[in-house]
Structure formats: C-alpha cells, structure tokens
Design a protein around this motif. Sequence first.
Motif, PDB file in Angstrom:
ATOM      1  N   ALA A   1      53.599  98.605  47.209  1.00 22.60           N
ATOM      2  CA  ALA A   1      53.015  98.025  48.416  1.00 22.60           C
ATOM      3  C   ALA A   1      53.049  96.506  48.292  1.00 22.60           C
ATOM      4  CB  ALA A   1      51.575  98.494  48.579  1.00 22.60           C
ATOM      5  N   PRO A   2      53.434  95.766  49.325  1.00 20.84           N
ATOM      6  CA  PRO A   2      53.891  96.314  50.595  1.00 20.84           C
ATOM      7  C   PRO A   2      55.348  96.772  50.507  1.00 20.84           C
ATOM      8  CG  PRO A   2      53.998  93.909  50.649  1.00 20.84           C
ATOM      9  CD  PRO A   2      53.438  94.294  49.301  1.00 20.84           C
ATOM     10  N   ALA A   3      55.736  97.685  51.400  1.00 22.15           N
ATOM     11  CA  ALA A   3      57.126  98.110  51.476  1.00 22.15           C
ATOM     12  C   ALA A   3      57.998  96.905  51.820  1.00 22.15           C
ATOM     13  CB  ALA A   3      57.281  99.173  52.566  1.00 22.15           C
TER      14      ALA A   3
ATOM     15  N   LEU B   1      43.240 101.877  44.841  1.00 25.61           N
ATOM     16  CA  LEU B   1      42.078 101.904  43.935  1.00 25.61           C
ATOM     17  C   LEU B   1      41.945 100.589  43.180  1.00 25.61           C
ATOM     18  CD1 LEU B   1      42.186 105.438  42.294  1.00 25.61           C
ATOM     19  CD2 LEU B   1      40.251 104.461  43.518  1.00 25.61           C
ATOM     20  N   ASP B   2      43.058 100.069  42.709  1.00 24.17           N
ATOM     21  CA  ASP B   2      43.030  98.839  41.912  1.00 24.17           C
ATOM     22  C   ASP B   2      43.653  97.671  42.655  1.00 24.17           C
ATOM     23  OD1 ASP B   2      42.151 100.357  39.555  1.00 24.17           O
ATOM     24  OD2 ASP B   2      44.151 101.220  39.731  1.00 24.17           O
ATOM     25  N   GLY B   3      44.421  97.966  43.705  1.00 33.68           N
ATOM     26  CA  GLY B   3      45.219  96.932  44.353  1.00 33.68           C
ATOM     27  C   GLY B   3      44.670  96.456  45.682  1.00 33.68           C
ATOM     28  N   ALA B   4      43.492  96.920  46.073  1.00 37.72           N
ATOM     29  CA  ALA B   4      42.936  96.477  47.360  1.00 37.72           C
ATOM     30  C   ALA B   4      41.413  96.436  47.286  1.00 37.72           C
ATOM     31  CB  ALA B   4      43.385  97.418  48.489  1.00 37.72           C
TER      32      ALA B   4
ATOM     33  N   ARG C   1      44.771  93.424  50.211  1.00 40.74           N
ATOM     34  CA  ARG C   1      45.523  93.681  48.978  1.00 40.74           C
ATOM     35  C   ARG C   1      45.252  92.573  47.971  1.00 40.74           C
ATOM     36  NH1 ARG C   1      50.587  92.042  49.051  1.00 40.74           N
ATOM     37  NH2 ARG C   1      50.665  92.426  51.274  1.00 40.74           N
ATOM     38  N   HIS C   2      45.106  92.939  46.684  1.00 36.69           N
ATOM     39  CA  HIS C   2      44.784  91.946  45.664  1.00 36.69           C
ATOM     40  C   HIS C   2      46.001  91.159  45.187  1.00 36.69           C
ATOM     41  CE1 HIS C   2      40.727  93.172  45.424  1.00 36.69           C
ATOM     42  NE2 HIS C   2      40.890  94.259  44.702  1.00 36.69           N
ATOM     43  N   GLY C   3      47.162  91.771  45.143  1.00 35.07           N
ATOM     44  CA  GLY C   3      48.320  91.099  44.558  1.00 35.07           C
ATOM     45  C   GLY C   3      49.429  90.900  45.563  1.00 35.07           C
TER      46      GLY C   3
END
Length: 367
Positions: A226-228, A287-290, A312-314
């Motif tokens: 993500a993202p595509a 779970l970890d990325g947003a 989104r975190h990254g």
Amino acid sequence: MTASTRMLKPGDTIGILGGGQLGRMLAMAAARLGLKCQVFSPDPDSPAFDVVQHATCAEFADVEALELFANDVDIITYEFENVPSATALVLAARRPVLPSQKILETTQDRLIEKDFITRLGIGTADYADVSSVETLHAAIARIGLPAVIKTRRFGYDGKGQAMIREGDDIDQVWEDLGTKSAILEAFVPFEREISVIAARSCDGHVECFDVTENEHRDHILKISRAPAAIPAELAAEARSVAEKIAHALNYVGVLGVEMFVVETKNGPTVLVNEIAPRVHNSGHWTLDGASISQFEQHIRAIAGWPLGKPIRHGAVVTMTNLIGDDILSYEEWLTVPGATVHLYGKGPPRPGRKMGHVTEVVPADRK
Ligand SMILES: Nc1ncnc2c1ncn2[C@@H]1O[C@H](COP(=O)(O)OP(=O)(O)O)[C@@H](O)[C@H]1O
Ligand SMILES: [Mg+2]
C-alpha cells in the motif's frame, strides 16, 4: 442509528462467529477500545480463543449453544462469509447481526454476487451460470478460452476453481469440479490485482483505506503493498466502486473488494473479482501501517461509533503472509529492522495454511 443497531459502550460484549486469525485480530482491536468479545467456533484449537475470556466451542447448527451465546453478547459479527443462513437467522432473532444476514446471501454465492455487481453497473469478468456439462459447453462457446470455472459456494484461496485451457477435456473438468452449481468466468489478463478495504458506519459514512496491490502465489495472497502503484484517478475509481457496493448493500462494518486492473483502449480500469463481507487479508498492513486498523474500523462501525480517518504511517507499507513452512523463519523476521511480526498461534504448519504475517513500513524520508 436504526433499530437494528445501537451504540455500544466500553465494557459491552461483541460476539464473533469464527475463531481464526481474523476473529483473533478483531478481538484484540476491540479490547483496545475497552470492548469485550466472545468467540463462537466449532474448532477447539481456534486461535481467537487465546485472546478472549469467554468462548463457545460448538457447532454452528447447535441452536441451544447459539441462543446461550446470543444472550451473553450485545451484538454479533463474523470473521468469515460462510456463516450458515440458519445460524444467522437464529442469532438475528435475538441480537443485531452486522453485517446483515442479507449481505451473507449475496456474497456467499458467486453467481448472486456477480449479478448484484453487474446490476450496479460495475464491470466484472464475463461470466455464465453453469449447472451441467451441457451448460458448461455452451458457456465456453460464448465466453471462450482460457476461462476459470468456480464453484458458486464455499471457494477460498483458489479452492473450488480450475483454469480451463484450449484442448482440455471439458467433461473431465466438470466431473473433477464435483458440483452442479458453478460459474464460468472469462480469464482476465489483468495488469495487476488490487483491493479496497472500505468501512461503512451505521449512519452511512464510508472510509476507504489506501488501495492495496496484491500478489498471489498458488492462488493464496502472499504480499500486499500500500499504496498500489496505480494512477490517482484509477485509485479514486477503485474506491468509488467499493463505496458504491457498500452503499448498495446498506453495509455496516468493513468489507474487502478484490479487483483486477485491466488495460482498455481508453486507459486502465477496474473489474470487480469478489466481495468479502469481512475484514480481509489484504488489509492486515493497516495494523502497523495506519493510524486506524481495518479491525478497529470494523469494531467502530458495528459498535455504532464514528469511523476513524485512516492515515498511512509510511511512504509504502508491505505485508508478507507467512504461509505453511514460512512460519519456520519467524526468528529471522524478528531481526529485520522495521518489521512487525504477527504470529497467529496456530498448530502445525500445513501447506497453504496462513500462520502469521509481517508488516514493513518504509518511512517517508526513505521512500
Ligand atoms: N477470471 C479470472 N481471471 C484471471 N485470474 C483469476 C480469475 N479468477 C480468479 N483469478 C485468480 O485466482 C485468485 C483467486 O480467485 P478468487 O475468485 O478471488 O477466489 P478465492 O475465493 O479463492 O479468493 C484471484 O485472486 C486471481 O489471482
Ligand atoms: Mg479472492
């Protein structure tokens, strides 16, 4: 808020049908919000049992167990789409079941689902109802080969489907499928596969996560990103398709919409492959990325709470499934910088069994 839903308060209990990893992660997300869960599953080894205080281990046809379970909880949801309709009816007579029983009927059957999507004016692969070897021959004559035959019900991770190529023995394919209830789909020469994880609240608000790109191995999801890597307009189209489906189903909760990206002479577009009326493997990165996970979003929606705005975190987030023996390398994954490891606590690793996953977030400054 409609009569079928009510606002839960911290301390209330959500009943979850199904005890796999999705139920487990739903229960963990609910716990963070101060909600309790009770899991109903026929399998004594259910990974979701490990994370809740109250569980019911009984068959889905056990009416007495269902009634006792319903009495113990405030609302009921599920982690898998094959909840038998008789089970859902028994429960719905006692407590709100979200997403609703009607949604199960649409999404449990590939033909009903494809007809529903088509009626919304959304594209799918060309398809035909197949109920005999004669209708299969007729469908092939119309749709052409290669094509994919799929059982209408109970297929998952590529089970209950087969590719048909030029020169194959059609009668044998039909016999091997072992059902009288199937659909034939044109093989889609997709450029990539994507999915949209959308949430709809009981007041009709929809939030979508970033469109996710999915790589399958042996018909099982292996990696999501993500993202595509698709143009913004195509991502917007994909989100609006998911939103349209969520509204048309009067959906409450999280749903996953799997899509194919195909090239046309007017540029790329999407075709819907299938709808999952539940949290979806391609949404595990959240779970970890947003800021809000798909699991929390589902709990918020069915609890009658406002949805979160997922950020989104990254720059890029990837999720790698640990399938079967992949789990044996979990210690290596534990040492990968920036990786977050999730182990589902399942028994022996069988081929094709989803045992865990790993999320990796690439910070924006290291894009
Ligand atoms: N019509 C099709 N054309 C091309 N590939 C397909 C088609 N249908 C399924 N597939 C491939 O098989 C995978 C699994 O099929 P799907 O219909 O999603 O069933 P499942 O319920 O097993 O996920 C898809 O993600 C895709 O990679
Ligand atoms: Mg699928």
